[in-house]
Structure formats: C-alpha cells, structure tokens
Design a protein around this motif. Structure first.
Motif, short mmCIF file in Angstrom:
data_model
loop_
_atom_site.label_atom_id
_atom_site.label_comp_id
_atom_site.label_asym_id
_atom_site.label_seq_id
_atom_site.Cartn_x
_atom_site.Cartn_y
_atom_site.Cartn_z
N UNK A 48 52.89 49.74 38.31
CA UNK A 48 53.07 48.55 39.14
C UNK A 48 52.32 48.71 40.46
N UNK A 49 52.40 49.89 41.04
CA UNK A 49 51.67 50.16 42.29
C UNK A 49 50.18 49.94 42.07
N UNK A 50 49.66 50.47 40.96
CA UNK A 50 48.23 50.32 40.66
C UNK A 50 47.87 48.84 40.55
N UNK A 51 48.72 48.09 39.87
CA UNK A 51 48.43 46.66 39.70
C UNK A 51 48.42 45.94 41.05
N UNK A 52 49.41 46.30 41.88
CA UNK A 52 49.49 45.65 43.19
C UNK A 52 48.29 45.98 44.07
N UNK A 53 47.77 47.19 43.91
CA UNK A 53 46.61 47.58 44.72
C UNK A 53 45.29 47.19 44.08
N UNK A 54 45.37 46.56 42.90
CA UNK A 54 44.14 46.14 42.23
C UNK A 54 43.34 47.28 41.62
N UNK A 55 44.02 48.40 41.31
CA UNK A 55 43.32 49.53 40.68
C UNK A 55 43.48 49.39 39.16
N UNK A 56 42.36 49.37 38.44
CA UNK A 56 42.41 49.12 37.00
C UNK A 56 42.92 50.36 36.24
N UNK A 57 43.46 50.11 35.05
CA UNK A 57 44.02 51.19 34.23
C UNK A 57 43.00 52.22 33.79
N UNK A 58 41.70 51.84 33.81
CA UNK A 58 40.69 52.81 33.39
C UNK A 58 39.94 53.42 34.57
N UNK A 59 40.39 53.13 35.79
CA UNK A 59 39.74 53.67 36.99
C UNK A 59 40.42 55.00 37.37
N UNK A 60 40.00 56.06 36.70
CA UNK A 60 40.67 57.36 36.88
C UNK A 60 40.68 57.82 38.33
N UNK A 61 39.53 57.67 39.00
CA UNK A 61 39.45 58.13 40.39
C UNK A 61 40.36 57.34 41.29
N UNK A 62 40.32 56.03 41.13
CA UNK A 62 41.16 55.15 41.94
C UNK A 62 42.63 55.47 41.73
N UNK A 63 43.01 55.72 40.48
CA UNK A 63 44.42 56.03 40.18
C UNK A 63 44.80 57.37 40.81
N UNK A 64 43.89 58.36 40.69
CA UNK A 64 44.18 59.68 41.25
C UNK A 64 44.39 59.59 42.76
N UNK A 65 43.61 58.73 43.42
CA UNK A 65 43.76 58.58 44.87
C UNK A 65 45.08 57.95 45.26
N UNK A 66 45.65 57.17 44.35
CA UNK A 66 46.92 56.50 44.65
C UNK A 66 48.12 57.45 44.58
N UNK A 67 47.96 58.56 43.82
CA UNK A 67 49.11 59.43 43.54
C UNK A 67 49.82 59.94 44.80
N UNK A 68 49.07 60.47 45.80
CA UNK A 68 49.79 61.03 46.95
C UNK A 68 50.60 59.98 47.72
N UNK A 69 50.16 58.74 47.66
CA UNK A 69 50.89 57.73 48.45
C UNK A 69 51.96 56.98 47.66
#
Ligand code: C5P
Length: 227
Positions: free
Chosen positions: A43-64
C-alpha cells in the motif's frame, strides 16, 4: 531462541489467519500476521507511486516504512489501514513487492523484532523456513485450490472463478520466486484443512503445541501428519 514460536505457513486462503488468531488466543500468545506487513508495504508503494517491478524504488522505501501491527489493526505511518490492505488491487500488488530481496529483509527484521521475549503465533509463507527456523512447532496448512477460492469468494462476495484465477497467479508467484518461496519447512507438520472445521484444525494445532512443549526444549515436535 529463548521464546516459544509457533510457525504457521501455507498458501493464501488456507485458513491460516483465522486458525492462527484463534490458536494465539487460546494459548495466550501474541499473534503476528506477517502477510499484513507485506500488504501494508504494498500500500505504501502504491501511495508513493512506486511500481511493483521497480526493485530499486521499492528497496529505497524500506527504511521509511513505518508499519505497526496492533492486534487486529495494521497501522501505516500511524494511520489505520486494516481495510485498505485487503482489496483485490493490493492482493495483486503484494506478491510482486514481496519478491524483492530488500523488501523481504526489511519485513523479516521487523517480524523478528516484534514483541521481544513474548511467545508468538506467527503466520505467513516463510516463517518456519526463514523467519523463525527454530520455531517449536511448524505447521503447513493447505487446502485444495477450489476450497480456498470458495472460502475467499464467500468472504469477499466475489465471483469464485475470478478469485480462483487470481489465487492461481498469486500462488504461482509466491511459490516460484527466488527468495524465500512458499515451501513446506523442514520438520513442518502438514495439515490439509479441506473438509475440516475451524475448530478441528485449532484442536489439532493445540495438541501439537502441547506435545512440543512437553518434549525437551530444542527437540522438534513429533506430531503426526494428516496428509
Ligand atoms: O497471507 P496474506 O495473503 O495476507 O499475504 C499476502 C502476500 O504477502 C502473499 O501473497 C505473499 O506474497 C506475501 N507474503 C510473503 N511472506 C510472508 C507472508 C506474506 O511473501 N511471510
């Protein structure tokens, strides 16, 4: 490990959540729904507009990702998102984000850190295999795909054929992924819940747990498998 952990793994709609919750209640243990963490992260990824296949973008979201589980409720950044994480859209996205190693590492660390020192019932896909490999009891709950789809369709008032098709895709992604796929952990007792009542499953798990707690610490549970 210095606390009792009961690990319950299995595919979607195998009855894990309900069974694990009831078991925790009966034992007076904490309950941890690891899937809810992955869902909140999706849900966080969707809210931030990070796509499910954007590995780097998703990895950057983890700490926050500020995800808290409070009993039945799931909080994301302090907001109750318990309903929002259980939509068909999140169903589709979650198994994509759960494939990313950095996401898994982040969620596993949070799962291990939850309720320090307290006994736990934890449910998910990789609990007995990766998150708590020393769990006192490991159970793999299963049911036929049709039975699982029927249960989901009943709960969500959706067409059973659509549910079955989506479930097949999610099961496949969860089982085929390279990192921590859904597997039956070594030493796990398989229980096929097709045709069993909730109460029967919970009773079986209670018996397994009592058995394991009677045996010496460190000794694996020797419950009999029903499949
Ligand atoms: O259990 P639930 O259906 O809520 O899990 C949602 C998704 O989260 C699963 O389909 C899977 O992709 C992911 N998951 C996981 N590892 C876990 C729990 C859930 O990858 N331990």
């Amino acid at each position: 490990m210095d606390r009792t952990v009961i690990a319950i793994d299995g595919p979607s709609a195998s009855g894990k959540s309900t069974v694990a919750r009831l078991l925790a209640e009966r034992l007076g243990y904490r309950f941890l729904d690891s899937g809810a963490m992955y869902r909140a992260f999706a849900l966080l990824a969707r809210r931030r507009g990070v796509a499910g296949d954007d590995e780097e973008g998703l990895a950057e979201l983890v700490p926050e990702a500020r995800i808290e589980l409070r009993g039945e409720r799931v909080l994301l950044d302090g907001e109750d998102v318990s309903g929002e994480i259980r939509t068909p859209e999140i169903d589709r996205l979650v198994s994509q984000v759960a494939r990313v190693p950095a996401v898994r590492r982040g969620m596993v660390a949070r799962q291990r850190a939850a309720y320090p020192g307290e006994p736990l019932v934890v449910e998910g896909r990789d609990i007995g295999s990766v998150v708590f490999p020393d769990a006192r009891v490991k159970v793999f709950l299963d049911a036929s795909p049709e039975e699982r789809a029927r249960r989901r369709a009943r709960e969500s008032h959706r067409d059973v054929r659509n549910v079955l098709e989506e479930q097949r895709e999610r099961d496949e992604r969860d089982s085929r992924r390279a990192h921590s796929p859904l597997v039956k952990a070594a030493g796990a007792v398989v229980i096929d819940t097709t045709g069993l009542t909730l109460e029967e499953v919970v009773e079986r798990l209670l018996a397994l747990t009592r058995d394991a707690l009677r045996s010496r610490p460190g000794e694996p549970s020797t419950g009999s498998s029903s499949s």
